[in-house]
Design a protein around this motif. Structure first.
Motif, PDB file in Angstrom:
ATOM      1  N   MET A   1      76.574  12.335-114.731  1.00 33.75           N
ATOM      2  CA  MET A   1      77.219  13.558-115.185  1.00 33.75           C
ATOM      3  C   MET A   1      76.144  14.576-115.553  1.00 33.75           C
ATOM      4  O   MET A   1      75.201  14.263-116.264  1.00 33.75           O
ATOM      5  N   ASN A   2      76.291  15.787-115.066  1.00 34.59           N
ATOM      6  CA  ASN A   2      75.331  16.839-115.349  1.00 34.59           C
ATOM      7  C   ASN A   2      75.556  17.422-116.737  1.00 34.59           C
ATOM      8  O   ASN A   2      76.674  17.506-117.212  1.00 34.59           O
ATOM      9  N   PHE A   3      74.455  17.848-117.355  1.00 37.57           N
ATOM     10  CA  PHE A   3      74.523  18.490-118.657  1.00 37.57           C
ATOM     11  C   PHE A   3      74.708  19.983-118.425  1.00 37.57           C
ATOM     12  O   PHE A   3      73.899  20.608-117.744  1.00 37.57           O
ATOM     13  N   VAL A   4      75.781  20.540-118.974  1.00 37.45           N
ATOM     14  CA  VAL A   4      76.049  21.961-118.760  1.00 37.45           C
ATOM     15  C   VAL A   4      75.671  22.768-119.986  1.00 37.45           C
ATOM     16  O   VAL A   4      75.619  22.247-121.102  1.00 37.45           O
ATOM     17  N   GLN A   5      75.391  24.025-119.763  1.00 38.84           N
ATOM     18  CA  GLN A   5      74.952  24.937-120.815  1.00 38.84           C
ATOM     19  C   GLN A   5      76.038  25.967-121.111  1.00 38.84           C
ATOM     20  O   GLN A   5      76.880  26.249-120.263  1.00 38.84           O
ATOM     21  N   PRO A   6      75.963  26.575-122.305  1.00 34.74           N
ATOM     22  CA  PRO A   6      76.822  27.738-122.559  1.00 34.74           C
ATOM     23  C   PRO A   6      76.256  28.939-121.796  1.00 34.74           C
ATOM     24  O   PRO A   6      75.088  28.945-121.403  1.00 34.74           O
TER      25      PRO A   6
ATOM     26  N   THR B   1      82.978  23.055-116.084  1.00 37.87           N
ATOM     27  CA  THR B   1      84.183  23.425-116.842  1.00 37.87           C
ATOM     28  C   THR B   1      83.928  23.389-118.347  1.00 37.87           C
ATOM     29  O   THR B   1      84.522  24.161-119.097  1.00 37.87           O
ATOM     30  N   HIS B   2      83.041  22.521-118.779  1.00 38.61           N
ATOM     31  CA  HIS B   2      82.743  22.431-120.213  1.00 38.61           C
ATOM     32  C   HIS B   2      81.949  23.643-120.711  1.00 38.61           C
ATOM     33  O   HIS B   2      81.855  23.889-121.907  1.00 38.61           O
ATOM     34  N   THR B   3      81.404  24.400-119.779  1.00 37.37           N
ATOM     35  CA  THR B   3      80.671  25.611-120.135  1.00 37.37           C
ATOM     36  C   THR B   3      81.562  26.579-120.915  1.00 37.37           C
ATOM     37  O   THR B   3      81.088  27.276-121.812  1.00 37.37           O
TER      38      THR B   3
END
Length: 182
Positions: free
Chosen positions: A1-6, A129-131
């Motif tokens: 799973m990739n780490f997403v940023q704001p 999407t979590h961004t």
């Protein structure tokens, strides 16, 4: 799973909004709802027209199964009011309907594709999407400096988790590295 940023840069947010609005009102509203509510994408996709008629979201979080009430920002209320105009008799309809089937929400993977296309347009990496949730948290914290409130909104167990989650710790490390010299 990739780490997403704001999305930290307000100018990028502006251009993403413009890009998505040109694509479709639905895609634009998906983004606006996410960055203004702090909800997870799984909860956003379950929203219906009736949910946009109140000044708050009342829901049971899919992930935690906890009942939650989130007041909408005035800007989000205005945007949603305009978005649902003409849908007054469609309370049961999903806010972010898929073109596939009858009254089904778009899928999580479609939401991801929408956001990736917008991110590519403005040249951002580490977006998913979590961004949306992280962007809300990042800007909420920058405006209020109230990590305890944000921790409560996100249902995190401690403040360090919240700061790491929204990328504040990463900002501090990046700034420290820029100033470091031997």
């Amino acid at each position: 799973m990739n780490f997403v940023q704001p999305i930290r840069d307000p100018e990028c947010i502006f251009y993403i909004k413009r890009f998505l609005k040109e694509q479709s009102e639905r895609n634009y509203m998906l983004f606006v709802t996410g960055i203004n509510s702090g909800l997870r994408i799984s909860d956003i996709l379950e929203l219906r027209v009736r949910d946009a008629k109140r000044p708050y979201f009342n829901l049971i979080e899919k992930k935690t199964k906890k009942k939650k009430r989130i007041d909408m920002t005035p800007a989000l209320q205005r945007e949603l009011k305009a978005y649902i105009e003409g849908k007054e008799d469609e309370d049961h309809e999903y806010l972010f309907k898929s073109r596939e089937g009858i009254n089904k929400p778009i899928s999580r993977s479609m939401a991801y594709k929408i956001l990736r296309a917008a991110a590519e347009y403005v040249g951002l990496d580490d977006i998913g999407t979590h961004t949306l949730r992280k962007t809300f948290g990042y800007h909420f914290y920058r405006q209020t400096k109230d990590v305890a409130m944000l921790q409560e909104i996100f249902n995190h167990s401690d403040q360090r988790t919240t700061l790491r989650y929204i990328g504040i710790n990463q900002d501090a490390m990046n700034n420290a590295m820029k100033k470091f010299k031997i």
